[in-house]
Scaffold this active site. Structure first.
Site, PDB file in Angstrom:
ATOM      1  N   HIS A  46       0.860  -1.167  -0.164  1.00  0.00           N
ATOM      2  CA  HIS A  46      -0.109  -0.002   0.064  1.00  0.00           C
ATOM      3  C   HIS A  46       1.117   1.219   0.028  1.00  0.00           C
ATOM      4  CE1 HIS A  46      -3.409   2.323   0.715  1.00  0.00           C
ATOM      5  NE2 HIS A  46      -2.675   3.382   1.459  1.00  0.00           N
ATOM      6  N   HIS A  99      -1.911   4.094  -8.302  1.00  0.00           N
ATOM      7  CA  HIS A  99      -2.127   3.145  -9.480  1.00  0.00           C
ATOM      8  C   HIS A  99      -1.730   3.908 -10.650  1.00  0.00           C
ATOM      9  CE1 HIS A  99      -5.445   5.500  -8.110  1.00  0.00           C
ATOM     10  NE2 HIS A  99      -5.891   5.608  -9.503  1.00  0.00           N
TER      11      HIS A  99
END
Ligand code: AMP
Ligand code: ZN
Length: 113
Positions: A46, A99
């Site tokens: 993450h 992303h």
């Protein structure tokens, strides 16, 4: 992160259409495609956004770009493609897990609206 949508997708808790996976990254189809081909490349670790990339975690970014170059082959990609990473609210980042969008299969204008 337990409340992160993309961490849940990596964990298989939320279904996704997988394109590619290895020990560092997960690649899947965007649920609301903005082009005929619309993949999302995400690190399994993450990282909240491009603003959180550091010398300690940046290897995964290089790895993602190597995999983009490998996967962006074939008729849909031969006329070019776009890679996008929205960073922060003003840029329209809606999921706070780093992303890269890979978009292909149509013409793109610039500057991006
Ligand atoms: P961004 O707006 O740059 O943060 O990009 C987030 C992207 O995630 C958007 O293009 C959404 O369509 C996509 N998205 C949101 N939920 C899902 C999901 N469950 N599966 C696949 N893509 C998703
Ligand atoms: Zn996450």
């Amino acid at each position: 992160m337990s409340d992160c949508l993309f961490c849940k997708i990596i964990a298989g808790e939320i279904p996704s259409k997988k394109v590619y996976e290895d020990d560092m990254i997960y690649v899947f189809e965007d649920i609301a495609p903005a082009a005929p081909v619309h993949y999302l490349f995400i690190p399994k670790e993450h990282i909240a956004s491009a603003a959180e990339v550091t010398p300690d975690n940046s290897a995964v970014v290089a790895h993602i770009f190597e995999k983009i170059a490998e996967l962006a082959k074939g008729p849909q990609f031969e006329n070019g493609y776009r890679i996008v990473s929205n960073c922060g609210d003003a840029a329209g980042q809606s999921v706070k897990h780093l992303h890269f969008h890979l978009l292909a299969g149509r013409e793109f204008t610039w500057p991006a609206g």
